[in-house]
Design a protein around this motif. Structure first.
Motif, PDB file in Angstrom:
ATOM      1  N   THR A 349     -25.103  79.351  66.661  1.00 31.84           N
ATOM      2  CA  THR A 349     -26.243  78.737  65.976  1.00 31.84           C
ATOM      3  C   THR A 349     -26.089  78.712  64.460  1.00 31.84           C
ATOM      4  O   THR A 349     -26.911  78.096  63.773  1.00 31.84           O
ATOM      5  N   GLY A 350     -25.061  79.393  63.929  1.00 37.02           N
ATOM      6  CA  GLY A 350     -24.905  79.402  62.479  1.00 37.02           C
ATOM      7  C   GLY A 350     -23.527  79.827  62.039  1.00 37.02           C
ATOM      8  O   GLY A 350     -22.810  80.520  62.768  1.00 37.02           O
ATOM      9  N   GLY A 353     -24.557  81.824  57.610  1.00 35.93           N
ATOM     10  CA  GLY A 353     -25.967  81.657  57.293  1.00 35.93           C
ATOM     11  C   GLY A 353     -26.471  80.239  57.329  1.00 35.93           C
ATOM     12  O   GLY A 353     -27.685  80.004  57.195  1.00 35.93           O
ATOM     13  N   THR A 355     -27.321  76.809  59.344  1.00 35.60           N
ATOM     14  CA  THR A 355     -27.660  76.436  60.713  1.00 35.60           C
ATOM     15  C   THR A 355     -26.683  75.420  61.282  1.00 35.60           C
ATOM     16  O   THR A 355     -26.253  74.496  60.587  1.00 35.60           O
ATOM     17  N   ASP A 376     -18.901  84.525  58.980  1.00 36.82           N
ATOM     18  CA  ASP A 376     -19.849  85.168  59.886  1.00 36.82           C
ATOM     19  C   ASP A 376     -20.414  84.128  60.846  1.00 36.82           C
ATOM     20  O   ASP A 376     -21.056  83.162  60.413  1.00 36.82           O
ATOM     21  N   THR A 378     -22.973  83.269  63.788  1.00 37.70           N
ATOM     22  CA  THR A 378     -24.199  83.709  64.446  1.00 37.70           C
ATOM     23  C   THR A 378     -24.235  83.151  65.855  1.00 37.70           C
ATOM     24  O   THR A 378     -24.089  81.937  66.049  1.00 37.70           O
ATOM     25  N   SER A 385     -30.067  87.180  68.920  1.00 31.94           N
ATOM     26  CA  SER A 385     -29.070  86.678  67.977  1.00 31.94           C
ATOM     27  C   SER A 385     -28.260  87.845  67.417  1.00 31.94           C
ATOM     28  O   SER A 385     -28.809  88.922  67.172  1.00 31.94           O
ATOM     29  N   GLU A 386     -26.995  87.616  67.223  1.00 31.56           N
ATOM     30  CA  GLU A 386     -26.148  88.610  66.572  1.00 31.56           C
ATOM     31  C   GLU A 386     -25.083  87.909  65.750  1.00 31.56           C
ATOM     32  O   GLU A 386     -24.759  86.743  65.991  1.00 31.56           O
ATOM     33  N   THR A 387     -24.557  88.619  64.777  1.00 30.66           N
ATOM     34  CA  THR A 387     -23.562  88.045  63.885  1.00 30.66           C
ATOM     35  C   THR A 387     -22.196  88.662  64.154  1.00 30.66           C
ATOM     36  O   THR A 387     -22.071  89.883  64.235  1.00 30.66           O
TER      37      THR A 387
END
Length: 507
Positions: A349-350, A353, A355, A376, A378, A385-387
């Motif tokens: 999803t990212g 940071g 989107t 990073d 996401t 959610s996790e990174t």
């Protein structure tokens, strides 16, 4: 004969009556507005150009920088013909006088140029291009120079120069040529800011359509961000200037004389212009060309995942608030993604940071980073959610021949069993990884979603399955958790994964 002067008052009186009726009608229709003192909104107005509008000033300045690109392609020996060659005269009778021009010793028909004494002739292709520096660098399309053995740049005054190929990028369909002429300073153009270009802005296309060098057409930008299925980085400008075969690689100019796009494709049922063409945005072309000029290739970051769209059904099945991101259908073996811990079924999803809306955007974002960059990622996994930090690889070093085939065992087949409520019959896979769909009811929701006999159900809602009961249990768990759909991970016979959300049948 009546006196014209005597009829004039009658005629004027008639006209005056008609005009009066028109005015009266207008007064009646506007009377309510006048009584209520309602004020109409002002219509949209645009100030017309004060000078005579045209493109001649732009064209006269940029034309010397636009060239025709002639490509002598590598020739292959002609294969020996078999059977009858189809010629415009059809199958000629044995006694036909023209038969001697098309005959071969064994009676087969063929045109003279392909007779037994004919020689191999190289194929010549043509396109367009433009100088981006005074020392002879020329931008064109990859498909123009593909399979080329010799390249010739033809100026707008007819002068010809030999060119060499510096590099190509098939993923964006761009190529860079170089003309070596030390004592010549070429007229060149620069890339503009396509991000500032709006739908409705004028564009001027200069190129070599059908070999007619120096042709100029004009139109407007009719859309932005078009995905035409050409590749993972599709982000084309759609223009309605007349672009035809041979315009490929040529520039689309803004009225400031800067290149806002490189013409690369047309939409046409007939092969000719129908008013829809696509250009690579200048912002993309500028970065690619810079990399080709410096390295001979394009250095892009590589994540190493197969991804798919997140539909509303998939979002509902996994508890994602909206249908956005890119679902990982398979992290390739020994890739940056797999080494970092990204798993099948994760929804990215990212990136750093920012989107990610869809798979195409993810591909572009990752490609914009240099190899070995740490980013990073996401992901949405198991409802949270996790990174995950990932060090990107180099896409140019990707081994596209990596096999996804899984080893097969010699275990005996098992009788298929029905998957209740879904119109499918399944049986355990021979390698114990998943269950194979052996039959699909054409009227079922499974068939509607594209499931076919031969597909393998690998997992349901992220849980691996190996029997029909495993599938039923995973569906039941999803139902108990309030899900209205179950997410099926499928693998086809070619080893490609995809995800399908099927509605949960409730009793």
């Amino acid at each position: 004969m009546p006196n014209p002067a005597s009829t004039q008052p009658k005629r004027n009186k008639f006209i005056a009556s008609v005009l009066a009726a028109g005015v009266a009608g207008a007064a009646l229709s506007a009377g309510v507005l006048s009584d209520t003192a309602t004020v109409n909104a002002e219509p949209v107005t645009v100030e017309a150009p004060k000078d005579n509008f045209g493109f001649a000033d732009v064209v006269s300045q940029v034309s010397p920088a636009v060239v025709s690109v002639r490509v002598e392609q590598q020739s292959e020996p002609r294969a020996e013909m078999s059977g009858n060659f189809e010629n415009p005269f059809g199958n000629l009778p044995e006694d036909h006088p023209l038969r001697r021009f098309f005959g071969t010793p064994d009676g087969r028909q063929m045109p003279p140029s392909m007779g037994p004494r004919g020689r191999d002739r190289p194929s010549i292709g043509q396109g367009s291009g433009f100088f981006i520096s005074d020392d002879g660098y020329v931008v064109t399309n990859n498909h123009v120079v593909d399979n080329g053995a010799k390249y010739t740049v033809v100026m707008d005054d007819g002068k010809e120069y030999d060119a060499k190929l510096i590099g190509t990028d098939a993923r964006t369909d761009l190529a860079l040529l170089k003309v070596d002429s030390p004592n010549t300073k070429f007229t060149y153009v620069e890339f503009g800011d396509d991000n500032a270009a709006r739908v409705g802005d004028w564009v001027v296309a200069v190129g070599n359509p059908f070999g007619l060098g120096g042709s100029v057409t004009a139109g407007i930008i009719s859309a932005r961000g078009r995905d035409i299925g050409a590749g993972p980085y599709d982000d084309f400008l759609q223009i309605d200037a007349a672009v035809n075969r041979g315009n490929s690689g040529g520039p689309a100019f803004g009225l400031d004389g800067k290149v806002i796009g490189v013409n690369t494709a047309i939409f046409s049922p007939s092969g000719g212009n129908v008013g829809i063409a696509f250009a690579i945005p200048a912002s993309v072309a500028k970065d690619v060309v810079t990399s080709l000029r410096e390295n001979g290739n394009v250095q892009r970051g590589w994540l190493g995942v197969q991804i798919g769209e997140v539909s509303d059904d998939i979002a509902e099945a996994i508890g994602l608030s909206s249908a956005q991101g890119a679902i990982v259908t398979l992290p390739d073996n020994e890739t940056p993604a797999s080494k970092a811990g990204i798993e099948t079924g994760d929804v990215i999803t990212g990136v750093n940071g920012e989107t990610v809306e869809n798979p195409r955007e993810l591909a572009r974002k990752i490609a914009n980073y240099s190899p070995n960059t740490k980013v990073d990622i996401t992901v949405f996994r198991n409802g949270e959610s996790e990174t995950i930090p990932v060090t990107l690889g180099n896409l140019s070093e990707l081994d596209e021949a990596a096999s996804l085939d899984a080893p097969r065992s010699d275990s005996s087949p098992v009788d298929p069993s029905a998957l209740s409520g879904y119109g499918m019959t399944v049986m355990p896979a021979e390698d114990g990884q998943g269950v194979v769909v052996t039959d699909v009811d054409p009227d079922s929701s499974a068939a509607e979603k594209g499931l076919e006999a031969g597909d393998t159900i690998v997992a349901v809602n992220g849980t691996s399955v190996s029997t029909q009961s495993d599938v039923s249990k995973a569906i039941s768990t999803a139902s108990d958790n309030g899900r209205r759909a179950a997410l099926f991970q499928l693998r086809n016979a070619q080893g490609q994964n995809r995800f399908v959300a099927l509605p949960i049948e409730r009793s």
